[in-house]
Design an enzyme around this catalytic site. Structure first.
Site, PDB file in Angstrom:
ATOM      1  N   GLN A  98      -2.645  12.856   9.696  1.00 39.59           N
ATOM      2  CA  GLN A  98      -2.569  11.411   9.517  1.00 39.59           C
ATOM      3  C   GLN A  98      -1.204  11.049   8.929  1.00 39.59           C
ATOM      4  OE1 GLN A  98      -4.483   8.880   6.478  1.00 39.59           O
ATOM      5  NE2 GLN A  98      -5.616   7.963   8.174  1.00 39.59           N
ATOM      6  N   TYR A 174      -1.764  -0.389   4.002  1.00 37.39           N
ATOM      7  CA  TYR A 174      -0.489   0.322   4.034  1.00 37.39           C
ATOM      8  C   TYR A 174       0.465  -0.358   5.033  1.00 37.39           C
ATOM      9  CZ  TYR A 174      -2.927   3.555   1.022  1.00 37.39           C
ATOM     10  OH  TYR A 174      -3.627   4.083  -0.053  1.00 37.39           O
TER      11      TYR A 174
END
Length: 358
Positions: A98, A174
């Site tokens: 990720q 994010y």
């Protein structure tokens, strides 16, 4: 209808079952964001997942401001990931990296840099006078290009390390999420304003990763409904459904959605889930996540809403989660106090059920 334990093709990745391990930040890397030997055993123990989505992994010093989280931007980090991936593969498992840019959530006390975001904003904190987040600066067009290239380079590094694929972290407030949402993206250029413009950064980052890793090894995680870490949108349907359509057209391997519910145990929201509408425009494998039981997971597979389910916290205390779900065995409770601690306690000392029974 497929069972949770049937195999599935996720692009180029053939998963042995449809129980994915969701990304879980565990802060066991060293101070330089290099994976440690302890992480080899942690991931090896959980290789029974159809696919492990690694913990969020920093793509650059600018994008990682979280202590003891791993990175994948330099040679030392790439080399340290190799034995972890080899251990998962030796057990017959699959693992994707990720790729994480925290944007305004990168703490200056960790990386000594002013945060970069879609706009000049500061993330909130439950205790305002102790807020560790800095005032972010709005990324210039050159900095946007640089961040996109960092995603691409991180993807190349991930494949070099041996990962089976990559997932862009586009969720949970994010950097990609900061561009998508209208309370964090206040821009008036090609990357802000309309939903189409706010989707642009995500689209270009995904395109760059596809060029580096191939669409069949590229995925992304989104969190369409509700507020997370201060990031929110006044009309999530208007941005996330077109975003899913773009992702479908790009031909990615799978899309994972973290969706909150009103009674959620790790973030809650009364904003309606968008997976039913996203399912209509995203024709490729759709993976859903958050607060799933075996019964609810199978029901969403049966209805066609999901193709696979990602379980997160259940994998912490149950490294053999797939076996326990398949055989109807009780699940062990994990200890939240050791989620982000430094040592092996609460990390690699949870036994498999058979070992526990013996």
């Amino acid at each position: 209808m497929p069972s949770l334990f049937d195999p599935i093709e996720l692009g180029a990745i053939r998963a042995a079952n449809r129980v994915l391990m969701a990304p879980l930040t565990r802060t066991r890397a060293d101070a330089n964001h290099v994976p440690t030997e302890m992480m080899i055993e942690y991931y090896r123990q959980r290789a029974g997942a159809g696919v492990i989505i690694s913990e969020a992994t920093g793509i650059s010093p600018q994008g990682l401001g979280w202590p003891n989280a791993p990175g994948i931007w330099n040679d030392a980090q790439v080399e340290a990931w190799k034995p972890i991936i080899e251990a998962v593969h030796k057990e017959g498992g699959k693992i994707v990296a990720q790729l994480w840019h925290q944007g305004r959530l990168a703490r200056p006390d960790v990386n000594k840099l002013q945060p970069l975001s879609a706009s000049a904003t500061r993330a909130p904190y439950p205790i305002p006078e102790k807020n560790p987040y800095g005032e972010a600066r709005a990324a210039t067009l050159d900095e946007i290009k640089e961040a996109i290239e960092q995603y691409a380079q991180a993807a190349r590094n991930a494949l070099k390390a041996g990962f089976d694929g990559v997932q862009l972290h586009g969720a949970n407030g994010y950097l990609i999420d900061q561009f998508l949402r209208d309370n964090t993206n206040l821009r008036d250029d090609d990357y802000g304003g309309s939903p189409e413009n706010r989707i642009r950064f995500m689209k270009e980052a995904v395109q760059a990763v596809i060029a580096a890793a191939g669409a069949e090894r590229t995925s992304i995680r989104l969190s369409p409904n509700g507020e997370t870490q201060g990031a929110d949108d006044s009309n999530p349907e208007a941005v996330f459904i077109p975003a899913a359509k773009v992702l479908d057209e790009l031909g990615i391997a799978f899309l994972e959605l973290r969706e909150q519910s009103p009674d959620g145990t790790f973030g809650a929201s009364s904003v309606p889930k968008l997976s039913p509408q996203i399912r209509k425009v995203f024709t490729r494998p759709l993976v859903l996540n958050q607060d799933y039981t075996l019964e609810k997971a199978q029901a969403d597979l049966d209805s066609g809403l999901a193709d696979a389910i990602a379980f997160g916290r259940a994998f912490i205390g149950n490294p053999d989660l797939v076996d326990r779900l398949r055989e109807g065995l009780p699940l062990a409770q994990d200890n939240p106090k050791t989620w982000y601690s430094k040592g092996p306690e609460g990390y690699i000392d949870y036994p498999a059920y058979k070992a526990e029974a013996a």
